[in-house]
Motif scaffolding. Sequence first.
Motif, PDB file in Angstrom:
ATOM      1  N   MET A   1       0.851  -1.183   0.000  1.00 44.60           N
ATOM      2  CA  MET A   1       0.000   0.000   0.000  1.00 44.60           C
ATOM      3  C   MET A   1       0.891   1.238   0.000  1.00 44.60           C
ATOM      4  SD  MET A   1      -3.015   1.136   2.731  1.00 44.60           S
ATOM      5  CE  MET A   1      -3.884  -0.388   2.593  1.00 44.60           C
ATOM      6  N   ARG A   2       0.512   2.214  -0.771  1.00 41.64           N
ATOM      7  CA  ARG A   2       1.266   3.463  -0.827  1.00 41.64           C
ATOM      8  C   ARG A   2       1.151   4.214   0.494  1.00 41.64           C
ATOM      9  NH1 ARG A   2      -0.919   6.808  -5.671  1.00 41.64           N
ATOM     10  NH2 ARG A   2      -2.003   7.409  -3.824  1.00 41.64           N
ATOM     11  N   ILE A   3       2.165   5.029   0.783  1.00 40.39           N
ATOM     12  CA  ILE A   3       2.193   5.812   2.023  1.00 40.39           C
ATOM     13  C   ILE A   3       0.985   6.737   2.087  1.00 40.39           C
ATOM     14  CG2 ILE A   3       3.483   7.509   3.370  1.00 40.39           C
ATOM     15  CD1 ILE A   3       4.769   4.721   3.263  1.00 40.39           C
ATOM     16  N   GLN A   4       0.632   7.367   0.983  1.00 42.71           N
ATOM     17  CA  GLN A   4      -0.520   8.266   0.968  1.00 42.71           C
ATOM     18  C   GLN A   4      -1.784   7.522   1.396  1.00 42.71           C
ATOM     19  OE1 GLN A   4      -0.959  10.632  -2.543  1.00 42.71           O
ATOM     20  NE2 GLN A   4      -2.993  11.346  -1.973  1.00 42.71           N
ATOM     21  N   GLU A   5      -1.969   6.316   0.925  1.00 42.10           N
ATOM     22  CA  GLU A   5      -3.145   5.531   1.289  1.00 42.10           C
ATOM     23  C   GLU A   5      -3.130   5.165   2.768  1.00 42.10           C
ATOM     24  OE1 GLU A   5      -2.533   2.416  -1.523  1.00 42.10           O
ATOM     25  OE2 GLU A   5      -3.859   3.331  -3.012  1.00 42.10           O
ATOM     26  N   VAL A   6      -1.964   4.857   3.308  1.00 47.94           N
ATOM     27  CA  VAL A   6      -1.833   4.534   4.727  1.00 47.94           C
ATOM     28  C   VAL A   6      -2.230   5.744   5.574  1.00 47.94           C
ATOM     29  CG1 VAL A   6      -0.190   3.965   6.567  1.00 47.94           C
ATOM     30  CG2 VAL A   6      -0.077   2.760   4.380  1.00 47.94           C
ATOM     31  N   ILE A   7      -1.725   6.921   5.194  1.00 44.38           N
ATOM     32  CA  ILE A   7      -2.060   8.153   5.914  1.00 44.38           C
ATOM     33  C   ILE A   7      -3.566   8.392   5.880  1.00 44.38           C
ATOM     34  CG2 ILE A   7      -1.822  10.675   5.890  1.00 44.38           C
ATOM     35  CD1 ILE A   7       1.093  10.205   4.913  1.00 44.38           C
ATOM     36  N   GLU A   8      -4.157   8.280   4.691  1.00 47.42           N
ATOM     37  CA  GLU A   8      -5.599   8.495   4.551  1.00 47.42           C
ATOM     38  C   GLU A   8      -6.380   7.526   5.431  1.00 47.42           C
ATOM     39  OE1 GLU A   8      -5.971   8.014   0.337  1.00 47.42           O
ATOM     40  OE2 GLU A   8      -5.543  10.129  -0.057  1.00 47.42           O
ATOM     41  N   GLN A   9      -5.992   6.264   5.417  1.00 52.12           N
ATOM     42  CA  GLN A   9      -6.699   5.240   6.197  1.00 52.12           C
ATOM     43  C   GLN A   9      -6.644   5.553   7.694  1.00 52.12           C
ATOM     44  OE1 GLN A   9      -8.433   3.015   4.492  1.00 52.12           O
ATOM     45  NE2 GLN A   9      -9.336   2.289   6.378  1.00 52.12           N
TER      46      GLN A   9
ATOM     47  N   VAL B   1      -5.315  14.427   1.419  1.00 51.03           N
ATOM     48  CA  VAL B   1      -3.914  14.088   1.632  1.00 51.03           C
ATOM     49  C   VAL B   1      -3.242  14.218   0.271  1.00 51.03           C
ATOM     50  CG1 VAL B   1      -2.255  12.358   2.377  1.00 51.03           C
ATOM     51  CG2 VAL B   1      -4.478  12.525   3.523  1.00 51.03           C
ATOM     52  N   GLU B   2      -2.346  15.182   0.172  1.00 51.03           N
ATOM     53  CA  GLU B   2      -1.696  15.465  -1.108  1.00 51.03           C
ATOM     54  C   GLU B   2      -0.211  15.141  -1.026  1.00 51.03           C
ATOM     55  OE1 GLU B   2      -3.014  19.420  -2.695  1.00 51.03           O
ATOM     56  OE2 GLU B   2      -4.024  19.459  -0.739  1.00 51.03           O
ATOM     57  N   ASN B   3       0.251  14.362  -1.970  1.00 49.97           N
ATOM     58  CA  ASN B   3       1.676  14.067  -2.066  1.00 49.97           C
ATOM     59  C   ASN B   3       2.334  15.244  -2.786  1.00 49.97           C
ATOM     60  OD1 ASN B   3       4.248  13.141  -2.557  1.00 49.97           O
ATOM     61  ND2 ASN B   3       3.605  11.178  -3.382  1.00 49.97           N
ATOM     62  N   GLU B   4       3.130  16.007  -2.044  1.00 46.97           N
ATOM     63  CA  GLU B   4       3.804  17.172  -2.625  1.00 46.97           C
ATOM     64  C   GLU B   4       5.288  16.909  -2.856  1.00 46.97           C
ATOM     65  OE1 GLU B   4       1.057  20.863  -1.284  1.00 46.97           O
ATOM     66  OE2 GLU B   4       2.806  20.492  -0.029  1.00 46.97           O
ATOM     67  N   SER B   5       5.661  15.667  -2.886  1.00 48.92           N
ATOM     68  CA  SER B   5       7.072  15.320  -3.063  1.00 48.92           C
ATOM     69  C   SER B   5       7.640  15.875  -4.364  1.00 48.92           C
ATOM     70  CB  SER B   5       7.241  13.796  -3.021  1.00 48.92           C
ATOM     71  OG  SER B   5       6.773  13.280  -1.791  1.00 48.92           O
ATOM     72  N   HIS B   6       6.813  15.946  -5.405  1.00 46.18           N
ATOM     73  CA  HIS B   6       7.269  16.450  -6.697  1.00 46.18           C
ATOM     74  C   HIS B   6       7.727  17.910  -6.626  1.00 46.18           C
ATOM     75  CE1 HIS B   6       3.073  17.705  -6.513  1.00 46.18           C
ATOM     76  NE2 HIS B   6       3.393  18.675  -7.347  1.00 46.18           N
ATOM     77  N   LYS B   7       7.345  18.629  -5.568  1.00 46.58           N
ATOM     78  CA  LYS B   7       7.753  20.021  -5.395  1.00 46.58           C
ATOM     79  C   LYS B   7       9.112  20.139  -4.710  1.00 46.58           C
ATOM     80  CE  LYS B   7       3.121  22.001  -5.063  1.00 46.58           C
ATOM     81  NZ  LYS B   7       2.255  22.875  -4.261  1.00 46.58           N
ATOM     82  N   HIS B   8       9.734  19.015  -4.441  1.00 50.82           N
ATOM     83  CA  HIS B   8      10.985  18.994  -3.685  1.00 50.82           C
ATOM     84  C   HIS B   8      12.052  18.223  -4.438  1.00 50.82           C
ATOM     85  CE1 HIS B   8       8.956  20.712  -0.180  1.00 50.82           C
ATOM     86  NE2 HIS B   8       7.913  20.001  -0.602  1.00 50.82           N
ATOM     87  N   HIS B   9      13.260  18.332  -3.969  1.00 47.80           N
ATOM     88  CA  HIS B   9      14.399  17.698  -4.625  1.00 47.80           C
ATOM     89  C   HIS B   9      14.505  16.239  -4.137  1.00 47.80           C
ATOM     90  CE1 HIS B   9      18.085  17.572  -6.851  1.00 47.80           C
ATOM     91  NE2 HIS B   9      18.772  17.211  -5.785  1.00 47.80           N
ATOM     92  N   VAL B  10      13.646  15.389  -4.702  1.00 46.37           N
ATOM     93  CA  VAL B  10      13.615  13.964  -4.359  1.00 46.37           C
ATOM     94  C   VAL B  10      13.471  13.166  -5.650  1.00 46.37           C
ATOM     95  CG1 VAL B  10      12.648  14.347  -2.046  1.00 46.37           C
ATOM     96  CG2 VAL B  10      11.110  13.977  -3.986  1.00 46.37           C
ATOM     97  N   PRO B  11      13.765  11.869  -5.626  1.00 50.04           N
ATOM     98  CA  PRO B  11      13.598  11.047  -6.828  1.00 50.04           C
ATOM     99  C   PRO B  11      12.140  11.013  -7.292  1.00 50.04           C
ATOM    100  CG  PRO B  11      14.916   9.889  -5.191  1.00 50.04           C
ATOM    101  CD  PRO B  11      14.365  11.119  -4.523  1.00 50.04           C
ATOM    102  N   PRO B  12      11.914  10.775  -8.574  1.00 46.47           N
ATOM    103  CA  PRO B  12      10.546  10.668  -9.092  1.00 46.47           C
ATOM    104  C   PRO B  12       9.757   9.595  -8.330  1.00 46.47           C
ATOM    105  CG  PRO B  12      12.127  10.700 -10.887  1.00 46.47           C
ATOM    106  CD  PRO B  12      12.917  10.598  -9.617  1.00 46.47           C
ATOM    107  N   ASN B  13       8.460   9.833  -8.197  1.00 47.25           N
ATOM    108  CA  ASN B  13       7.533   8.912  -7.530  1.00 47.25           C
ATOM    109  C   ASN B  13       7.803   8.737  -6.032  1.00 47.25           C
ATOM    110  OD1 ASN B  13       6.159   8.364 -10.013  1.00 47.25           O
ATOM    111  ND2 ASN B  13       7.863   7.034 -10.555  1.00 47.25           N
ATOM    112  N   SER B  14       8.478   9.691  -5.437  1.00 49.51           N
ATOM    113  CA  SER B  14       8.738   9.635  -3.995  1.00 49.51           C
ATOM    114  C   SER B  14       7.458   9.911  -3.216  1.00 49.51           C
ATOM    115  CB  SER B  14       9.787  10.668  -3.596  1.00 49.51           C
ATOM    116  OG  SER B  14      11.043  10.317  -4.101  1.00 49.51           O
ATOM    117  N   GLU B  15       7.436   9.428  -1.991  1.00 51.39           N
ATOM    118  CA  GLU B  15       6.349   9.717  -1.063  1.00 51.39           C
ATOM    119  C   GLU B  15       6.992  10.168   0.240  1.00 51.39           C
ATOM    120  OE1 GLU B  15       2.390   7.443  -1.601  1.00 51.39           O
ATOM    121  OE2 GLU B  15       3.979   5.922  -1.436  1.00 51.39           O
ATOM    122  N   THR B  16       7.501  11.390   0.218  1.00 51.10           N
ATOM    123  CA  THR B  16       8.251  11.915   1.356  1.00 51.10           C
ATOM    124  C   THR B  16       7.673  13.201   1.931  1.00 51.10           C
ATOM    125  OG1 THR B  16       9.702  13.101  -0.167  1.00 51.10           O
ATOM    126  CG2 THR B  16      10.436  10.918   0.559  1.00 51.10           C
TER     127      THR B  16
END
Length: 102
Positions: A1-9, A21-36
């Motif tokens: 399960m993705r981290i976003q789904e865990v948080i929502e649950q 619950v919004e994954n904003e990792s793409h706005k930061h200097h992280v690898p693609p598809n990160s959930e940070t």
Amino acid sequence: MRIQEVIEQKLKDLNPDVLQVENESHKHHVPPNSETHFKVTLVSEAFEGFTQVKRHQRIYGMLSDELAGPVHALALHLYTPSEWEARGKARPESPNCMGAGQ
């Protein structure tokens, strides 16, 4: 399960009127598809009578496993239903990270 789904649950336990619950990792200097990096907007009667600090502490406790591991940043926008209405049902926008895209 993705981290976003865990948080929502986990946050559904607060019986929210609004839960975003919004994954904003793409706005930061992280690898693609990160959930940070996440932004949570949560409106619940469970926050009635609690200060913002106590509300944040409750969420931190609920998400302690995620915060101890993969989640690097968590922006929390926590409101009671009346506070949410008074805000015009709007939450602040997140800025892009200064290091994004480098």
